[in-house]
Design an enzyme around this catalytic site. Structure first.
Site, mmCIF file in Angstrom:
data_model
loop_
_atom_site.group_PDB
_atom_site.id
_atom_site.type_symbol
_atom_site.label_atom_id
_atom_site.label_comp_id
_atom_site.label_asym_id
_atom_site.label_seq_id
_atom_site.Cartn_x
_atom_site.Cartn_y
_atom_site.Cartn_z
ATOM 1 N N GLY A 193 0.819 -1.212 0.000
ATOM 2 C CA GLY A 193 0.000 0.000 0.000
ATOM 3 C C GLY A 193 0.851 1.259 0.000
ATOM 4 N N LEU A 226 8.013 -12.930 0.505
ATOM 5 C CA LEU A 226 9.011 -12.145 -0.212
ATOM 6 C C LEU A 226 9.656 -12.994 -1.289
ATOM 7 C CD1 LEU A 226 10.768 -10.468 2.859
ATOM 8 C CD2 LEU A 226 9.335 -9.314 1.154
ATOM 9 N N HIS A 286 34.371 6.651 1.580
ATOM 10 C CA HIS A 286 33.819 7.982 1.845
ATOM 11 C C HIS A 286 33.719 8.750 0.535
ATOM 12 C CE1 HIS A 286 33.061 11.820 3.754
ATOM 13 N NE2 HIS A 286 33.997 12.337 2.962
HETATM 14 C C1 LIG Z 1 2.721 -5.134 -5.781
HETATM 15 C C2 LIG Z 1 3.680 -6.118 -5.171
HETATM 16 C C3 LIG Z 1 4.986 -5.736 -4.954
HETATM 17 C C4 LIG Z 1 5.893 -6.638 -4.410
HETATM 18 N N1 LIG Z 1 7.172 -6.220 -4.209
HETATM 19 C C5 LIG Z 1 8.063 -7.086 -3.683
HETATM 20 C C6 LIG Z 1 9.423 -6.689 -3.521
HETATM 21 O O1 LIG Z 1 9.804 -5.567 -3.851
HETATM 22 N N2 LIG Z 1 10.287 -7.586 -3.001
HETATM 23 C C7 LIG Z 1 9.889 -8.850 -2.632
HETATM 24 O O2 LIG Z 1 10.721 -9.621 -2.157
HETATM 25 N N3 LIG Z 1 8.606 -9.243 -2.784
HETATM 26 C C8 LIG Z 1 7.702 -8.398 -3.308
HETATM 27 N N4 LIG Z 1 6.416 -8.817 -3.507
HETATM 28 C C9 LIG Z 1 6.058 -10.192 -3.103
HETATM 29 C C10 LIG Z 1 6.536 -11.199 -4.153
HETATM 30 O O3 LIG Z 1 5.975 -10.884 -5.402
HETATM 31 C C11 LIG Z 1 6.135 -12.611 -3.729
HETATM 32 O O4 LIG Z 1 6.629 -12.860 -2.427
HETATM 33 C C12 LIG Z 1 6.730 -13.637 -4.673
HETATM 34 O O5 LIG Z 1 6.297 -13.427 -6.000
HETATM 35 C C13 LIG Z 1 6.352 -15.058 -4.223
HETATM 36 O O6 LIG Z 1 6.918 -15.965 -5.122
HETATM 37 P P1 LIG Z 1 6.297 -17.401 -5.351
HETATM 38 O O7 LIG Z 1 7.216 -18.080 -6.325
HETATM 39 O O8 LIG Z 1 6.029 -18.055 -4.060
HETATM 40 O O9 LIG Z 1 4.860 -17.175 -6.027
HETATM 41 P P2 LIG Z 1 4.325 -16.257 -7.211
HETATM 42 O O10 LIG Z 1 5.304 -15.247 -7.639
HETATM 43 O O11 LIG Z 1 2.995 -15.774 -6.766
HETATM 44 O O12 LIG Z 1 4.165 -17.276 -8.426
HETATM 45 C C14 LIG Z 1 3.246 -18.320 -8.393
HETATM 46 C C15 LIG Z 1 2.973 -18.745 -9.820
HETATM 47 O O13 LIG Z 1 2.236 -19.968 -9.795
HETATM 48 C C16 LIG Z 1 1.257 -19.950 -10.817
HETATM 49 N N5 LIG Z 1 0.217 -20.922 -10.443
HETATM 50 C C17 LIG Z 1 -0.604 -20.899 -9.366
HETATM 51 N N6 LIG Z 1 -1.351 -22.020 -9.317
HETATM 52 C C18 LIG Z 1 -1.011 -22.768 -10.385
HETATM 53 C C19 LIG Z 1 -1.409 -24.024 -10.873
HETATM 54 N N7 LIG Z 1 -2.313 -24.766 -10.225
HETATM 55 N N8 LIG Z 1 -0.858 -24.484 -12.014
HETATM 56 C C20 LIG Z 1 0.074 -23.757 -12.691
HETATM 57 N N9 LIG Z 1 0.518 -22.549 -12.255
HETATM 58 C C21 LIG Z 1 -0.011 -22.075 -11.126
HETATM 59 C C22 LIG Z 1 0.784 -18.507 -10.828
HETATM 60 O O14 LIG Z 1 0.176 -18.186 -12.063
HETATM 61 C C23 LIG Z 1 2.113 -17.766 -10.606
HETATM 62 O O15 LIG Z 1 2.730 -17.469 -11.827
HETATM 63 C C24 LIG Z 1 5.481 -7.955 -4.079
HETATM 64 C C25 LIG Z 1 4.166 -8.355 -4.307
HETATM 65 C C26 LIG Z 1 3.275 -7.455 -4.865
HETATM 66 C C27 LIG Z 1 1.876 -7.905 -5.136
#
Ligand SMILES: Cc1cc2nc3c(=O)[nH]c(=O)nc-3n(C[C@H](O)[C@H](O)[C@H](O)COP(=O)(O)OP(=O)(O)OC[C@H]3O[C@@H](n4cnc5c(N)ncnc54)[C@H](O)[C@@H]3O)c2cc1C
Length: 468
Positions: free
Chosen positions: A185, A321, A446
């Protein structure tokens, strides 16, 4: 198709895990339901939000600080469609990079929704309705998360929006209400406040970024108010929102129980994220998600209750994250081949990419007090830093918390310029269990912002900071 490992989801957890698996000689496939790789992080999270934060920061500086630097600009305008187009281009470059890496590492990819038939068989339902099955010795669930919704506040994706839609607004709103004073946010609120939008943050708790060291939230709120005119309504419980034409009206109860109304062009619901497990067919293999938060329970090796089925990233407990998801992805790949990987969950840095940036690692002062740990604190304000004066970034401070007896660093909390990059030094030091005196005695270039960390370490060591 028979694989050693099938990864479901191609976010930072899934794609990094797949690459590490392939590097270790495992025949690997990735299933992704979205039409580009990279998950939340690359498509609608970390990368696009940082692209917009960078663009809006340039505009804000051009409008507010360039004159002091001796640079005069006339008729400055925001070209919102171009700003969004550049952001989209940054996203496209990054997601194409994952496609390249998958090919380079000979990882097979499948587009469609993956769901368990049994613990070794995954069905892929494609967008054209056809189905395909793959089998694997090991499956890694990396399906991430989605924005949390409030039952009394239905998102219409037009005026009442989540972070995903907030990354694609092609006008500068007049007034935006942000529900939730957390990382997402505040970052998105900052983007629009810098472009000239009046931003009102409505938060249930008494402080913003509530899980971080309390001093950081206090300072960030002060600076965002001062530099961007953001307004904060703390201890306000949002009760609903309605849309009429282009106007959204948000209602909330303040601390006294009185109803408060906000009229705005947009309302961003940024109250957190919920683990995403829909359509995965967990019930087919007997995995139950936790009652609260929909998280998949895992053991210390990130293995679920079903042998050979692992889960990583946002879909399991812990900080939501990207770097935490990545490290877990590497952990599982190395565990599968019999290595002995390690993750120190206490040393996962947390960052807020506002300006000033906020970054934190280790224990907060509140946690140390609650656990009765005897500690000493040293801090150093950026207003005493030569580098910060030169760049006109004098808000904020560095705080170092160290064990009162051993001097081991227990926590580092920074609000200031480039805090996101500076925190890396603290993480390395703490991983090697450095003392505050170690940092204080290490030569820092520095003039750099990092000198503030050295000074704060000196202050924590013997109260011997030089420049305050
Ligand atoms: C606006 C915003 C800003 C952010 N900024 C930061 C930041 O600056 N730094 C940071 O560390 N984190 C940030 N985050 C958090 C970060 O994006 C997440 O922590 C991270 O993407 C999690 O990674 P993940 O691999 O667990 O899942 P995700 O990145 O959510 O990926 C999961 C993937 O699985 C796919 N999927 C889901 N179910 C299925 C299924 N059944 N079959 C096939 N595919 C599927 C989805 O389509 C998706 O592509 C931010 C999040 C948001 C929303």
């Amino acid at each position: 198709m028979q694989y050693d490992v099938v990864v479901i989801g191609s976010g930072p957890g899934g794609y990094v895990s797949a690459i590490r698996c392939a590097q270790l000689g495992l025949k690997t496939a990735v299933i992704e339901k979205y039409n580009t790789f990279g998950g939340t992080c690359l498509n609608v999270g970390c990368i696009p939000s940082k692209a917009l934060l960078d663009s809006s920061e340039h505009f804000h500086n051009a409008a507010h600080t360039f004159t002091t630097h001796g640079i005069e600009l006339k008729d400055l305008v925001v070209n919102m469609p171009q700003m969004i187009a550049r952001k989209n281009d940054v996203v496209a470059q990054n997601t194409a990079g994952i496609t390249y890496l998958f090919k380079k590492n000979k990882i097979d990819t499948f587009e469609g929704l993956g769901s368990f038939v049994d613990k070794n068989t995954i069905k892929i339902k494609k967008t054209d309705g056809t189905e395909e099955q793959v089998t694997a010795k090991n499956v890694i669930i990396a399906t991430g998360s989605k924005p949390t919704s409030l039952p009394f506040l239905p998102v219409d994706k037009k005026r009442i929006i989540t972070s995903t839609e907030a990354l694609n607004i092609t006008e500068v709103p007049k007034h935006m209400v942000v529900i939730g004073g957390g990382v997402i946010g505040l970052e998105l609120g900052s983007v629009y406040a810098r472009l000239g939008t009046k931003v009102s943050v409505v938060e249930f708790m008494p402080s913003i970024i509530g899980t971080m060291d309390a001093g950081l939230g206090k300072e960030l709120q002060r600076v965002l108010k001062k530099s961007l005119g953001m307004e904060f309504f703390m201890n306000h419980k949002v009760t609903g929102a309605s849309v009429e034409g282009d106007v959204v009206t948000v209602t909330a109860d303040n601390a006294k129980g009185e109803q408060v109304k906000f009229e705005a062009d947009y309302c961003i619901v940024a109250v957190g994220r919920t683990a995403y497990t829909e359509g995965l067919g967990l019930e087919n293999i007997g995995i139950k998600t936790e009652d609260r938060g929909n998280k998949i329970p895992v053991n210390e090796h990130l293995e679920t209750s079903v042998a050979g089925v692992y889960a990583i990233g946002d879909v399991i407990k812990g900080a939501m994250l990207a770097h935490k998801a990545e490290d877990e992805g590497v952990y599982v790949a190395e565990h599968i081949v019999g290595q002995k990987p390690h993750i120190n969950y206490n040393l996962i840095p947390g960052v807020v990419y506002t300006w000033p940036e906020v970054a934190s690692v280790g224990y907060t002062e509140e946690q140390l007090k609650a656990s009765g740990t005897k500690y000493k604190a040293g801090s150093f304000p950026f207003k005493a830093s030569g580098r910060a004066k030169a760049s006109m970034d004098t808000d904020g401070f560095v705080k170092v918390l160290a064990d009162a007896t051993t001097d081991e660093i227990l926590g580092v909390h920074i609000i200031g310029p480039r805090a996101a990059d500076m925190i890396a030094e603290a993480v390395v030091a703490m991983e090697f269990r450095a003392s505050a005196e170690d940092i204080a005695r290490i030569c820092h270039a520095h003039p750099t912002y990092t000198e503030a960390l050295k000074e704060a370490a000196m202050a924590a060591t013997e109260n011997r900071a030089i420049h305050i």
